[in-house]
Design an enzyme around this catalytic site. Structure first.
Site, PDB file in Angstrom:
ATOM      1  N   CYS A 407       0.857  -1.183   0.000  1.00 15.06           N
ATOM      2  CA  CYS A 407       0.000   0.000   0.000  1.00 15.06           C
ATOM      3  C   CYS A 407       0.893   1.232   0.000  1.00 15.06           C
ATOM      4  CB  CYS A 407      -0.976   0.013   1.165  1.00 15.06           C
ATOM      5  SG  CYS A 407      -0.224   0.261   2.789  1.00 15.06           S
ATOM      6  N   HIS A 569      -5.063   6.742   7.489  1.00 20.88           N
ATOM      7  CA  HIS A 569      -3.715   6.962   8.006  1.00 20.88           C
ATOM      8  C   HIS A 569      -2.982   7.902   7.078  1.00 20.88           C
ATOM      9  CE1 HIS A 569      -3.732   3.336   5.490  1.00 20.88           C
ATOM     10  NE2 HIS A 569      -2.549   3.721   5.045  1.00 20.88           N
TER      11      HIS A 569
END
Length: 650
Positions: A407, A569
């Site tokens: 990611c 995040h």
């Protein structure tokens, strides 16, 4: 005593030729951009180029003539690029392949000698002298490795490279230049004979089977590209660049499969046709031929037709078309009508022949036949094929030992996905399979399979081009996880436990009770991200700037995980705003609209190391278990939330 059968000898010879062709290709392909630049400059500025033909700078004293080199001084860019730049780049690359930068420098020096000793573009000379320079320098350095007194290494290394490079340049000037010139003249005479006698289409009898067997690189980059470049330097174009690059035959074959094929081959052919024709990746149709070898007749017929039309309309390219895409072909030609007709005619003939062969084929076709053909192709190629892996959606036939979830930041999405898949693989009972998570920027090209969000897969491919890639849009409940487990059943032997690469226990303060909010006021996505971030700020885990980075991350790729969970995040660049690892947990009584998906639970993440990964692993296990999710919904205190998470094995 061992004996070698004729069949084994043939296989061994083929492998050696394939390796040789790959080596030649590796010298040329990194420099295709330079070939394209030279081709475009040639197309624009030579005396018969696009600009003079349009009446722009059509006099010998114009700026166009100065660039093209047909002014009174005879300088320009076109000539020096093909005489010096392109061969030296090839020589440097060849030396660098053998012995890194030091080998590249010596290879470039050696190449300069063979360039200066002849009047033709010395591409074949560069392909000889470049690797020779790297190989010999490597062995010379080995003579005194570890024997040089400290402080004298740079002096010895630089003088050794300079002296040996000078010797090789002299050798290239006096010895290799006449030899390579003689070979080039003979090969050129052979091509001229084929052209003059109308026999050039017969080259497809060699080129089309060679492509499928991965012997094309030795022909294309070892012979056709050097000869074509030399011809283009004199005539402004060369048909040799189109002998192998014409995407028409492959398009016709794939269209025939799309209409008359069966099973997986029929279903995958339309997508393969797009990748082949527009992307220029010809290898994607090779498994279709290997699946039914008689279809090589369709490829030969289509290839011969394309070459015939090119000769008929005097079509040529100014530089190599690499990759062999319709766009790359158009970019290097001025005869758009002729080149279009050659592609259409080649596609039509290969389509008709392939359709006939497929329609008259009575063999029962298994759905996994294409998978076996792809594995066969990759075995011949000697490595995984990125393009062909899209046909079967996985690594065809190759054992999978290392899976990486990738990611943007490597903190949340990938860790959750890795936990879910790791559990599935563990329950299936496979040994020696490592499931880890990383940021895309940290990916290495030594993994077997990379799983990433569909919006990040293209970036992941750039970092790990040899791996197979699977895209998901839901990290928590993607059906692709079951496909991966099924793949392991086909390729791996079942055994003991899965190696856990990210199982790290979190410290007691990673999820503080004051960072847990229950029954939060309904909000939109951005407000929910802000709330999760401000909880991290409140416990001193991050600076306020980290909250902005969480919004930036969301704008690039959604952090919605599926099953009612989102884990916002920050970006990888925002790790400097993190003081310590922490997690926040927010539950909404009314779901938040998260890019069209309902989200009840928002978990904010700030991770400096691996401390949060153990807790994320438990969160992932919770959200694939409906009973555990119901317990989270029913919890009335932060202590109950932590109890649910602690009850699940990390």
């Amino acid at each position: 005593m061992s004996t070698t059968t004729p069949a084994a000898a043939r296989v061994g010879a083929r492998v050696h030729v394939q390796k040789f062709g790959t080596f030649l290709s590796n010298m040329v392909m990194p420099n295709i951009g330079a070939f394209i630049a030279w081709g475009l400059i040639t197309a624009l500025f030579i005396e018969v180029g696009w600009l003079p033909e349009l009446g722009i700078g059509d006099s010998p004293d114009s700026w166009v003539a100065k660039i093209g080199g047909w002014d009174e001084d005879g300088g320009g860019i076109v000539g020096p690029m093909i005489t010096y730049l392109l061969p030296i780049l090839i020589g440097y690359t060849g030396g660098k392949i053998v012995y890194d930068t030091r080998g590249g420098v010596v290879g470039a020096i050696a190449t300069m000698g063979v360039i200066a000793g002849t009047e033709i573009p010395m591409f074949m000379g560069a392909m000889i002298m470049g690797p020779l320079g790297g190989w010999t320098m490597k062995h010379i350095d080995a003579l005194w490795d570890g024997k040089i007194k400290p402080g004298f290494e740079m002096l010895v290394n630089n003088f050794a490279a300079g002296i040996w490079g000078g010797i090789l340049a002299t050798f290239g000037f006096f010895i290799m230049s006449p030899i390579v010139t003689f070979i080039a003249d003979k090969l050129g005479a052979g091509v001229d004979f084929l052209v003059d006698n109308g026999l050039l289409p017969l080259t497809s009898l060699i080129i089309e089977p060679a492509k499928v067997l991965f012997l094309n690189n030795a022909i294309n980059h070892g012979v056709l590209t050097p000869l074509g470049t030399a011809e283009a330097a004199e005539a402004g174009k060369s048909v040799l660049f189109l002998l192998e690059a014409n995407p028409g035959p492959g398009l016709g074959l794939l269209l025939a499969y799309a209409l008359f094929g069966k099973g997986l081959a029929k279903a995958s052919a339309p997508g393969a046709a797009i990748i082949h024709f527009f992307g220029g990746i010809h290898e994607i149709y090779f498994p279709y031929v290997l699946m039914k070898p008689k279809l090589i007749l369709a490829m030969i017929a289509g290839g011969m037709t394309g070459v015939f039309v090119n000769v008929l309309f005097d079509v040529g390219l100014r530089a190599p078309a690499a990759p062999g895409s319709v766009f790359a072909v158009y970019a290097q030609t001025a005869n758009f009508l002729g080149v279009t007709l050659s592609m259409l005619a080649a596609a039509a003939v290969s389509f008709v022949v392939a359709a006939f062969l497929l329609k008259t084929d009575r063999a029962v076709e298994a759905d996994d036949e294409l998978v076996h053909a792809t594995a066969s192709m990759e075995s011949m190629k000697g490595k995984k094929s990125i393009a062909s892996s899209t046909l079967v959606g996985s690594v065809a036939g190759a054992p999978v030992n290392h899976i990486v979830f990738a990611c943007d930041a490597g903190m949340g999405s990938s860790a959750m996905g890795a936990s879910v898949l790791r559990r599935k693989i563990q329950e299936a009972g496979f040994a020696d399979v490592t499931v880890s998570n990383k940021a895309i920027a940290s990916l290495d090209d030594d993994v077997d399979l990379v799983v990433s969000h569909q919006d990040l897969t293209d970036r992941a491919r750039l970092k790990a081009p040899s791996a197979s890639h699977i895209s998901v849009d839901n990290f928590m409940g993607s059906p692709r996880y079951d496909e991966i487990v099924e793949l392991l059943r086909q390729t791996n032997a079942p055994g003991g436990d899965v190696q856990v690469a990210t199982a790290v226990d979190e410290g007691p303060s990673v999820l503080a009770e004051e960072s847990i909010v229950l029954g939060a006021t309904p909000a939109d996505r951005d407000a929910a991200i802000t709330q999760a971030g401000e909880l991290l700020v409140a416990v001193g885990a991050v600076d306020p700037a980290y909250v902005d980075a969480m919004h930036t991350r969301e704008q690039s790729v959604s952090t919605h995980m599926g099953n009612g969970l989102a884990i916002p995040h920050g970006t990888n660049e925002a790790k400097g705003s993190i003081h310590r690892t922490a997690i926040s947990f927010v539950r909404y009584d009314e779901p938040v609209d998260w890019n069209g998906s309902p989200v009840e639970f928002v978990v904010g993440i700030a991770g400096t190391g691996d401390e949060h990964l153990g807790l994320l692993s438990r969160i992932a296990q919770v959200f694939v278990d409906r009973d555990e999710v119901e317990r989270l919904r029913a919890a009335r205190t932060p202590q109950e939330i932590k109890a649910v998470l602690d009850r699940v094995g990390g």
